[in-house]
Design a protein around this motif. Structure first.
Motif, mmCIF file in Angstrom:
data_model
loop_
_atom_site.group_PDB
_atom_site.id
_atom_site.type_symbol
_atom_site.label_atom_id
_atom_site.label_comp_id
_atom_site.label_asym_id
_atom_site.label_seq_id
_atom_site.Cartn_x
_atom_site.Cartn_y
_atom_site.Cartn_z
ATOM 1 N N GLU A 42 0.831 -1.195 0.000
ATOM 2 C CA GLU A 42 0.000 0.000 0.000
ATOM 3 C C GLU A 42 0.869 1.251 0.000
ATOM 4 O OE1 GLU A 42 -3.794 0.362 2.523
ATOM 5 O OE2 GLU A 42 -2.250 1.392 3.699
ATOM 6 N N ILE A 43 0.414 2.252 -0.724
ATOM 7 C CA ILE A 43 1.011 3.584 -0.622
ATOM 8 C C ILE A 43 -0.048 4.543 -0.087
ATOM 9 C CG2 ILE A 43 2.728 3.280 -2.441
ATOM 10 C CD1 ILE A 43 0.910 5.054 -4.222
ATOM 11 N N ARG A 44 0.425 5.567 0.621
ATOM 12 C CA ARG A 44 -0.455 6.609 1.155
ATOM 13 C C ARG A 44 0.098 7.966 0.755
ATOM 14 N NH1 ARG A 44 -4.230 5.518 4.730
ATOM 15 N NH2 ARG A 44 -4.319 3.425 5.572
ATOM 16 N N THR A 45 -0.778 8.773 0.203
ATOM 17 C CA THR A 45 -0.430 10.139 -0.152
ATOM 18 C C THR A 45 -1.720 10.950 -0.185
ATOM 19 O OG1 THR A 45 0.884 11.497 -1.689
ATOM 20 C CG2 THR A 45 -0.518 9.794 -2.671
ATOM 21 N N ALA A 46 -1.647 12.200 -0.500
ATOM 22 C CA ALA A 46 -2.833 13.052 -0.526
ATOM 23 C C ALA A 46 -3.867 12.520 -1.532
ATOM 24 C CB ALA A 46 -2.434 14.477 -0.899
ATOM 25 N N PRO A 47 -5.145 12.543 -1.178
ATOM 26 C CA PRO A 47 -6.186 12.031 -2.071
ATOM 27 C C PRO A 47 -6.155 12.659 -3.469
ATOM 28 C CG PRO A 47 -7.126 12.463 0.085
ATOM 29 C CD PRO A 47 -5.716 12.990 0.097
ATOM 30 N N GLU A 48 -5.859 13.966 -3.557
ATOM 31 C CA GLU A 48 -5.845 14.612 -4.876
ATOM 32 C C GLU A 48 -4.685 14.094 -5.735
ATOM 33 O OE1 GLU A 48 -3.949 17.428 -1.883
ATOM 34 O OE2 GLU A 48 -5.784 16.263 -1.947
ATOM 35 N N VAL A 49 -3.593 13.710 -5.107
ATOM 36 C CA VAL A 49 -2.465 13.132 -5.847
ATOM 37 C C VAL A 49 -2.842 11.745 -6.356
ATOM 38 C CG1 VAL A 49 -0.078 12.327 -5.677
ATOM 39 C CG2 VAL A 49 -0.749 14.478 -4.592
ATOM 40 N N LEU A 50 -3.447 10.928 -5.492
ATOM 41 C CA LEU A 50 -3.876 9.595 -5.928
ATOM 42 C C LEU A 50 -4.847 9.681 -7.103
ATOM 43 C CD1 LEU A 50 -4.373 7.394 -2.742
ATOM 44 C CD2 LEU A 50 -2.650 7.182 -4.527
#
Length: 102
Positions: A42-50
């Motif tokens: 899993e990766i986590r980053t800002a929703p707008e980036v995803l």
């Protein structure tokens, strides 16, 4: 299939060679003969980036120690507001002998 261990930490998400955003990751590695080492997690980053990069194939996660992991998204859809996504690592993983099982 043999579990090799995990890679966890923070890195930088790149798309088409362009730095986009910081990202946290949690990956598990497996030895899958005869193919070699496979990884997913899993990766986590800002929703707008995803939202911006979801479904792209020219993605990389550059880890804190400089390892460049190419990956693709495992899922077909991304729910609105998600800050995490499941991925399959397609390149850049360490060789089996260089993993430490957790």
């Amino acid at each position: 299939m043999r579990y090799l261990g995990g890679l966890r930490g923070a890195g930088t998400l790149r798309c088409g060679g362009q730095v986009l955003a910081p990202a946290d990751y949690e990956l598990d590695g497996y030895l899958v003969p005869p193919a070699g080492v496979a990884g997913s997690g899993e990766i986590r980053t800002a929703p707008e980036v995803l939202r911006k990069v979801f479904g792209r194939r020219d993605l990389e996660l550059v880890t804190e120690n400089g390892r460049s992991l190419s990956f693709r998204f495992s899922d077909k859809k991304l729910a609105a507001g998600d800050d995490a996504a499941h991925i399959d690592v397609t390149g850049g993983l360490p060789e089996a002998k260089n993993w430490r099982a957790a």
